[in-house]
Design a protein around this motif. Structure first.
Motif, PDB file in Angstrom:
ATOM      1  N   ALA A   1       0.837  -1.206   0.000  1.00 51.46           N
ATOM      2  CA  ALA A   1       0.000   0.000   0.000  1.00 51.46           C
ATOM      3  C   ALA A   1       0.872   1.256   0.000  1.00 51.46           C
ATOM      4  O   ALA A   1       0.565   2.241  -0.683  1.00 51.46           O
ATOM      5  CB  ALA A   1      -0.922  -0.011   1.215  1.00 51.46           C
ATOM      6  N   VAL A   2       1.969   1.236   0.753  1.00 51.19           N
ATOM      7  CA  VAL A   2       2.901   2.365   0.739  1.00 51.19           C
ATOM      8  C   VAL A   2       3.497   2.532  -0.652  1.00 51.19           C
ATOM      9  O   VAL A   2       3.554   3.645  -1.203  1.00 51.19           O
ATOM     10  CB  VAL A   2       4.024   2.160   1.782  1.00 51.19           C
ATOM     11  N   ALA A   3       3.940   1.422  -1.245  1.00 51.05           N
ATOM     12  CA  ALA A   3       4.524   1.482  -2.592  1.00 51.05           C
ATOM     13  C   ALA A   3       3.508   1.979  -3.616  1.00 51.05           C
ATOM     14  O   ALA A   3       3.851   2.727  -4.537  1.00 51.05           O
ATOM     15  CB  ALA A   3       5.046   0.102  -2.990  1.00 51.05           C
ATOM     16  N   ALA A   4       2.242   1.589  -3.447  1.00 53.80           N
ATOM     17  CA  ALA A   4       1.197   2.020  -4.381  1.00 53.80           C
ATOM     18  C   ALA A   4       0.959   3.523  -4.285  1.00 53.80           C
ATOM     19  O   ALA A   4       0.704   4.185  -5.302  1.00 53.80           O
ATOM     20  CB  ALA A   4      -0.098   1.255  -4.108  1.00 53.80           C
ATOM     21  N   LEU A   5       1.020   4.080  -3.088  1.00 53.51           N
ATOM     22  CA  LEU A   5       0.847   5.529  -2.929  1.00 53.51           C
ATOM     23  C   LEU A   5       1.983   6.297  -3.591  1.00 53.51           C
ATOM     24  O   LEU A   5       1.761   7.356  -4.194  1.00 53.51           O
ATOM     25  CB  LEU A   5       0.751   5.887  -1.448  1.00 53.51           C
ATOM     26  N   HIS A   6       3.196   5.776  -3.510  1.00 55.45           N
ATOM     27  CA  HIS A   6       4.304   6.399  -4.233  1.00 55.45           C
ATOM     28  C   HIS A   6       4.076   6.302  -5.745  1.00 55.45           C
ATOM     29  O   HIS A   6       4.300   7.270  -6.480  1.00 55.45           O
ATOM     30  CB  HIS A   6       5.628   5.717  -3.873  1.00 55.45           C
ATOM     31  N   ALA A   7       3.632   5.137  -6.194  1.00 57.90           N
ATOM     32  CA  ALA A   7       3.420   4.939  -7.631  1.00 57.90           C
ATOM     33  C   ALA A   7       2.286   5.788  -8.158  1.00 57.90           C
ATOM     34  O   ALA A   7       2.280   6.171  -9.335  1.00 57.90           O
ATOM     35  CB  ALA A   7       3.142   3.455  -7.902  1.00 57.90           C
ATOM     36  N   ASP A   8       1.320   6.089  -7.318  1.00 54.07           N
ATOM     37  CA  ASP A   8       0.131   6.833  -7.744  1.00 54.07           C
ATOM     38  C   ASP A   8       0.392   8.324  -7.875  1.00 54.07           C
ATOM     39  O   ASP A   8      -0.362   9.030  -8.547  1.00 54.07           O
ATOM     40  CB  ASP A   8      -0.998   6.595  -6.729  1.00 54.07           C
ATOM     41  N   ALA A   9       1.459   8.826  -7.270  1.00 52.46           N
ATOM     42  CA  ALA A   9       1.729  10.271  -7.274  1.00 52.46           C
ATOM     43  C   ALA A   9       2.361  10.687  -8.602  1.00 52.46           C
ATOM     44  O   ALA A   9       3.420  10.164  -8.962  1.00 52.46           O
ATOM     45  CB  ALA A   9       2.647  10.634  -6.124  1.00 52.46           C
ATOM     46  N   PRO A  10       1.758  11.634  -9.330  1.00 48.46           N
ATOM     47  CA  PRO A  10       2.354  12.084 -10.602  1.00 48.46           C
ATOM     48  C   PRO A  10       3.726  12.713 -10.418  1.00 48.46           C
ATOM     49  O   PRO A  10       4.597  12.590 -11.269  1.00 48.46           O
ATOM     50  CB  PRO A  10       1.338  13.113 -11.121  1.00 48.46           C
ATOM     51  N   THR A  11       3.931  13.388  -9.283  1.00 47.78           N
ATOM     52  CA  THR A  11       5.222  13.981  -8.950  1.00 47.78           C
ATOM     53  C   THR A  11       5.529  13.690  -7.489  1.00 47.78           C
ATOM     54  O   THR A  11       4.626  13.349  -6.710  1.00 47.78           O
ATOM     55  CB  THR A  11       5.225  15.509  -9.164  1.00 47.78           C
ATOM     56  N   ALA A  12       6.789  13.860  -7.111  1.00 52.46           N
ATOM     57  CA  ALA A  12       7.165  13.631  -5.715  1.00 52.46           C
ATOM     58  C   ALA A  12       6.415  14.575  -4.785  1.00 52.46           C
ATOM     59  O   ALA A  12       6.030  14.192  -3.667  1.00 52.46           O
ATOM     60  CB  ALA A  12       8.676  13.811  -5.551  1.00 52.46           C
ATOM     61  N   GLU A  13       6.194  15.816  -5.242  1.00 47.82           N
ATOM     62  CA  GLU A  13       5.514  16.819  -4.420  1.00 47.82           C
ATOM     63  C   GLU A  13       4.060  16.453  -4.157  1.00 47.82           C
ATOM     64  O   GLU A  13       3.463  16.923  -3.182  1.00 47.82           O
ATOM     65  CB  GLU A  13       5.598  18.188  -5.074  1.00 47.82           C
ATOM     66  N   GLU A  14       3.476  15.651  -5.011  1.00 46.39           N
ATOM     67  CA  GLU A  14       2.059  15.282  -4.867  1.00 46.39           C
ATOM     68  C   GLU A  14       1.861  13.979  -4.102  1.00 46.39           C
ATOM     69  O   GLU A  14       0.744  13.473  -4.014  1.00 46.39           O
ATOM     70  CB  GLU A  14       1.420  15.178  -6.256  1.00 46.39           C
ATOM     71  N   THR A  15       2.926  13.433  -3.538  1.00 42.30           N
ATOM     72  CA  THR A  15       2.815  12.196  -2.762  1.00 42.30           C
ATOM     73  C   THR A  15       1.937  12.414  -1.535  1.00 42.30           C
ATOM     74  O   THR A  15       2.073  13.417  -0.833  1.00 42.30           O
ATOM     75  CB  THR A  15       4.203  11.721  -2.311  1.00 42.30           C
ATOM     76  N   ASP A  16       1.027  11.481  -1.290  1.00 36.31           N
ATOM     77  CA  ASP A  16       0.116  11.579  -0.148  1.00 36.31           C
ATOM     78  C   ASP A  16       0.816  11.036   1.097  1.00 36.31           C
ATOM     79  O   ASP A  16       0.617   9.890   1.523  1.00 36.31           O
ATOM     80  CB  ASP A  16      -1.165  10.785  -0.433  1.00 36.31           C
ATOM     81  N   TRP A  17       1.667  11.880   1.703  1.00 33.81           N
ATOM     82  CA  TRP A  17       2.455  11.447   2.857  1.00 33.81           C
ATOM     83  C   TRP A  17       1.601  11.172   4.088  1.00 33.81           C
ATOM     84  O   TRP A  17       1.960  10.335   4.923  1.00 33.81           O
ATOM     85  CB  TRP A  17       3.524  12.484   3.180  1.00 33.81           C
ATOM     86  N   VAL A  18       0.473  11.844   4.202  1.00 37.30           N
ATOM     87  CA  VAL A  18      -0.397  11.599   5.355  1.00 37.30           C
ATOM     88  C   VAL A  18      -0.886  10.150   5.343  1.00 37.30           C
ATOM     89  O   VAL A  18      -0.845   9.440   6.367  1.00 37.30           O
ATOM     90  CB  VAL A  18      -1.581  12.585   5.367  1.00 37.30           C
ATOM     91  N   GLN A  19      -1.332   9.693   4.173  1.00 37.72           N
ATOM     92  CA  GLN A  19      -1.772   8.289   4.068  1.00 37.72           C
ATOM     93  C   GLN A  19      -0.615   7.331   4.284  1.00 37.72           C
ATOM     94  O   GLN A  19      -0.775   6.257   4.887  1.00 37.72           O
ATOM     95  CB  GLN A  19      -2.416   8.034   2.700  1.00 37.72           C
ATOM     96  N   ILE A  20       0.560   7.705   3.782  1.00 42.08           N
ATOM     97  CA  ILE A  20       1.720   6.829   3.954  1.00 42.08           C
ATOM     98  C   ILE A  20       2.044   6.665   5.436  1.00 42.08           C
ATOM     99  O   ILE A  20       2.351   5.554   5.903  1.00 42.08           O
ATOM    100  CB  ILE A  20       2.920   7.385   3.164  1.00 42.08           C
ATOM    101  N   VAL A  21       1.979   7.754   6.201  1.00 41.57           N
ATOM    102  CA  VAL A  21       2.202   7.653   7.650  1.00 41.57           C
ATOM    103  C   VAL A  21       1.165   6.717   8.272  1.00 41.57           C
ATOM    104  O   VAL A  21       1.494   5.894   9.151  1.00 41.57           O
ATOM    105  CB  VAL A  21       2.147   9.040   8.310  1.00 41.57           C
ATOM    106  N   GLU A  22      -0.072   6.808   7.829  1.00 39.74           N
ATOM    107  CA  GLU A  22      -1.121   5.938   8.374  1.00 39.74           C
ATOM    108  C   GLU A  22      -0.813   4.464   8.098  1.00 39.74           C
ATOM    109  O   GLU A  22      -1.032   3.601   8.956  1.00 39.74           O
ATOM    110  CB  GLU A  22      -2.472   6.328   7.787  1.00 39.74           C
ATOM    111  N   TRP A  23      -0.301   4.180   6.894  1.00 46.81           N
ATOM    112  CA  TRP A  23       0.050   2.799   6.577  1.00 46.81           C
ATOM    113  C   TRP A  23       1.257   2.344   7.396  1.00 46.81           C
ATOM    114  O   TRP A  23       1.333   1.179   7.820  1.00 46.81           O
ATOM    115  CB  TRP A  23       0.312   2.625   5.085  1.00 46.81           C
ATOM    116  N   TYR A  24       2.203   3.255   7.634  1.00 50.92           N
ATOM    117  CA  TYR A  24       3.329   2.890   8.501  1.00 50.92           C
ATOM    118  C   TYR A  24       2.856   2.633   9.936  1.00 50.92           C
ATOM    119  O   TYR A  24       3.409   1.765  10.636  1.00 50.92           O
ATOM    120  CB  TYR A  24       4.404   3.973   8.483  1.00 50.92           C
TER     121      TYR A  24
END
Length: 381
Positions: A265-288
């Motif tokens: 799920a973390v890897a998918a959120l990185h893959a889903d972001a068109p740019t690094a700046e658009e990465t959904d870090w809040v969701q990534i923290v939740e998955w961590y």
């Protein structure tokens, strides 16, 4: 010769011999002999039933070896047990072979080597090259592993989690020599996924596909590492990403969350972001947070601290990092990155240089050294 086809038949042939009563080490040797014979004869006379041909030849090789090693009575029993010629029964023992190669009595490195040899169909030389060790060293490691599992009963249920852990170790070896271990791990995990209806098997396959999709962008033309934020996302394999995301969604829908699904799920959120700046870090923290709950791993907590630094600011990340043991692998590199984000270039440069001295491989050492030099150059301007 279709080498991939030949390798795909290997575990099934080995499983047939073991199920018939051959001990693992002798059966594996016999199968290797049969593969050599196939390479020699198939180009001129390909069999109609390749697996049946391999089973027949391997079984005869096993009997030949047995005749010189065991008592006459046992030899006669084995000869009488030889099945009549004909199609091989459609019994698939490949999964049991995975369990056997991932037996808990083996060390992780031995389990990986035995899996690549017995299930993956790789030669000892190929495995040795992939691990950058002498062939004789790898041969000894595999021989010890085969002796260890030779007395293990083949009819006991195996531990899926152990098999997945071994495959994950194979994947993390990546690529070296003439064998692409990441691709090999994906191939083997697909085999397990076809035989085991378990969300964590799907989670591991999704994780591998999502990570492997970024492979082409991970290094520059000169071989240097390219951090995730700086990678050319146009070079990511969108087909592998789409497949990985679909597999992950199906696994998550079963509501039996496990470690590999959360990592995917973390890897998918990185893959889903068109740019690094658009990465959904809040969701990534939740998955961590979920991963911490599932594993309580210090490495996961380290990765979470970096994600917190992206989601809530570098000082929040440094506060999370301060609660962890500073001897953790890559702790110093994470601290350097967060200090740079916070504007403390002097501390960041010092920590990058320190992290370079601790780096586990040359590529990472060069990357961290360049980071330190870049910041020192900025400070001197």
């Amino acid at each position: 010769m279709d080498e991939a086809r030949l390798r795909s038949l290997t575990p099934g042939v080995l499983a047939v011999l073991v199920r018939r009563g051959a001990d693992f080490a002798a059966a594996e040797d016999a199968v290797q002999d049969a593969l050599v014979e196939a390479v020699r004869t198939w180009p001129a006379a390909p069999p109609r039933d390749p697996k049946g041909w391999l089973v027949t030849v391997a079984w005869r090789r096993f009997l030949d070896a047995t005749r010189s090693d065991v008592a006459r009575r046992r030899r006669e029993d084995l000869i009488e047990e030889e099945p009549p010629p004909g199609p091989t029964p459609a019994v698939d023992d490949t999964l049991q072979l995975y369990f056997l190669c991932a037996h808990p009595s083996l060390t992780p490195s031995s389990a990986v080597a035995l899996t690549l040899r017995a299930v993956g169909g790789l030669t000892t030389r190929q495995i040795a090259r992939a691990y950058l060790v002498p062939e004789a060293t790898m041969a000894q490691r595999i021989s010890r592993a085969k002796r260890t599992v030779s007395g293990v009963r083949f009819d006991r249920p195996g531990d899926v989690a152990t098999v997945l852990r071994v495959l994950y170790l194979v994947f993390n070896e990546g690529y070296s020599g003439d064998v692409d271990l990441a691709a090999e791990a994906i191939r083997l995990t697909r085999q397990v996924a076809a035989r085991v209806d378990h969300p964590e098997v799907a989670g591991l396959l999704a994780l591998m596909l999502l990570h492997h999709a970024r492979r082409a962008a991970r290094t520059a033309p000169d071989g240097s590492l390219v951090p995730l934020a700086e990678q050319d996302r146009g070079r990511w394999d969108t087909g592998s990403i789409a497949e990985g995301v679909d597999i992950l969604h199906a696994a998550l829908a079963r509501d039996r969350l496990g470690e590999f699904q959360a990592q995917a799920a973390v890897a998918a959120l990185h893959a889903d972001a068109p740019t690094a700046e658009e990465t959904d870090w809040v969701q990534i923290v939740e998955w961590y947070d979920e991963l911490v709950r599932l594993t309580d791993s210090p490495v996961v907590r380290l990765n979470r601290a970096v994600a917190v630094g992206e989601a809530d600011g570098p000082r929040a990340g440094l506060a999370a990092l301060a609660a962890l043991d500073d001897t953790l692998p890559r702790h110093t590199a994470a601290a350097a990155y967060l200090h740079e984000r916070d504007g403390d270039l002097a501390t960041a440069a010092r920590l990058y240089a320190e992290a370079a001295r601790k780096a586990p491989d040359l590529a990472e050492r060069h990357h961290l050294t360049r980071q330190a030099a870049r910041l020192n150059a900025r400070r001197s301007q």
